[in-house]
Design an enzyme around this catalytic site. Structure first.
Site, PDB file in Angstrom:
ATOM      1  N   ASP A  15       0.833  -1.209   0.000  1.00  0.00           N
ATOM      2  CA  ASP A  15       0.000   0.000   0.000  1.00  0.00           C
ATOM      3  C   ASP A  15       0.865   1.254   0.000  1.00  0.00           C
ATOM      4  O   ASP A  15       0.501   2.273  -0.589  1.00  0.00           O
ATOM      5  CB  ASP A  15      -0.928  -0.014   1.215  1.00  0.00           C
ATOM      6  CG  ASP A  15      -2.214   0.775   0.973  1.00  0.00           C
ATOM      7  OD1 ASP A  15      -2.522   1.068  -0.199  1.00  0.00           O
ATOM      8  OD2 ASP A  15      -2.907   1.076   1.950  1.00  0.00           O
ATOM      9  N   HIS A  18       2.075   3.157  -3.444  1.00  0.00           N
ATOM     10  CA  HIS A  18       1.296   4.177  -4.167  1.00  0.00           C
ATOM     11  C   HIS A  18       2.005   5.535  -4.121  1.00  0.00           C
ATOM     12  O   HIS A  18       1.949   6.310  -5.084  1.00  0.00           O
ATOM     13  CB  HIS A  18      -0.091   4.347  -3.521  1.00  0.00           C
ATOM     14  CG  HIS A  18      -1.061   3.247  -3.812  1.00  0.00           C
ATOM     15  ND1 HIS A  18      -1.588   3.012  -5.061  1.00  0.00           N
ATOM     16  CD2 HIS A  18      -1.613   2.315  -2.997  1.00  0.00           C
ATOM     17  CE1 HIS A  18      -2.427   1.995  -5.017  1.00  0.00           C
ATOM     18  NE2 HIS A  18      -2.453   1.547  -3.768  1.00  0.00           N
TER      19      HIS A  18
END
Length: 339
Positions: A15, A18
């Site tokens: 995550d 990103h």
């Protein structure tokens, strides 16, 4: 009296990517895995920000392949479990999941939009047949009621999931919402419940502790909050807060801080902070991964971040619909020109 044992899942290497355009290197992955392994973190999630098979023009190409990053993590791991995130549609069983299992990945976390749990049925059942663990998550879970989330989570439980994590993908949860939704799932399920927070409203740590108090057994956090926009729940602060509340974890906080220092010095380009656009995004419930695209579209087409976020909220945009941001910005620009 000490509370229940909490599993700590670190998605920094998934995550978090990103925030840096999915450019993590195998060297950084390996060293960070070694450090959080030594610190006692239970699970590390590795790969493209949107998981296996997601590298594409639509949502961004990964600098290194899934297989390359998996190999780096698996070779570095001694005790820690290496997990791949899977969004059905981006990843397929034959092209992505089966090769990951052959590499040695034994834990998968399947993510579906909060009303589309059925999309992961085949994937979960395949992984279970291969002897791997099938964790699951409901993305953008702020968008529906606790009752709807329970209905979806019961499907995941029936498919064979070992756990269901509620993802506050937009950093939009209030503390009362966390209490309501986590408690509803804990009371209604026979499998573990987890929580994954984002920090748009500066509530990620508080919500993670509340989730644990309501019976969640898995909580997510990333190094220094590494992630898009306002960032994820900072794992160091989260673990410290859990320990202060007498929850048990396997984590050595001092060693975890050392892992965070490495991440900050090597692959975190800018520490997450709560900006105006981050607050707007959290208030309107917009996926955190959208923030760079929203800022880019706002500057390019001369329309406000609030207008874009408001329209994304009206359209109930979900992760993977980054192209919708630019469509909205173009339409807003045309509307202004015609006024």
């Amino acid at each position: 009296m000490p509370s229940q044992q909490i599993t700590i899942l670190d998605p920094s290497l998934r995550d978090g990517s990103h925030a840096i355009g999915h450019s993590l290197t195998p060297e950084s992955v390996a060293r960070y895995v070694q450090l959080i392994d030594a610190a006692g973190v239970d699970i590390a999630e590795v790969g493209h920000g949107l998981g296996l098979g997601a590298s594409s023009a639509q949502v961004g190409f990964s600098k290194f392949s899934d297989a390359c990053l998996n190999r780096a993590a698996l070779d570095a791991a001694k005790r820690i479990k290496i997990c791949n995130f899977v969004i059905p549609g981006f990843a397929t069983v034959e092209r992505d999941i089966a090769p990951a299992i052959e590499q040695g990945i034994s834990v998968f976390r399947f993510g579906t939009h909060c009303t589309e749990a059925d999309l992961s049925k085949r994937h979960i059942q395949f992984v279970r047949k291969q002897g791997a663990t099938a964790m699951t998550s409901l993305i953008m879970s702020h968008m529906v009621s606790a009752e709807t989330l329970l209905d979806q989570a019961l499907k995941l439980q029936d498919y064979g999931a070992s756990s269901v994590t509620l993802m506050d993908s937009a950093g939009a949860y209030s503390m009362s919402e966390t209490t309501d939704k986590i408690s509803t799932l804990v009371e209604g399920l026979n499998i573990d419940v987890g929580f994954h927070g984002h920090n748009n409203l500066s509530l990620s740590v508080a919500n993670s502790v509340i989730a644990a108090k309501c019976g969640a057994k898995i909580v997510d956090g990333t190094a220094r909050g590494f992630g898009a926009g306002a960032g994820n729940t900072p794992i160091e602060t989260m673990v410290a807060a859990l320990h202060k509340e007498q929850f048990s974890t396997n984590v050595d906080l001092m060693k975890l801080l050392q892992a965070g220092a490495y991440a900050e010095a090597t692959f975190i380009e800018t520490l997450p902070c709560i900006t105006e656009s981050g607050v707007i995004s959290g208030f309107y419930g917009i996926c955190g991964a959208f923030q760079k695209h929203i800022l880019s579209a706002s500057a390019r087409f001369g329309v406000s971040v609030e207008e874009i976020c408001q329209e994304l909220s009206n359209r109930k945009a979900v992760a993977g619909q980054e192209d919708l941001i630019y469509e909205i910005a173009v339409n807003l620009q045309k509307r202004v020109a015609n006024e």
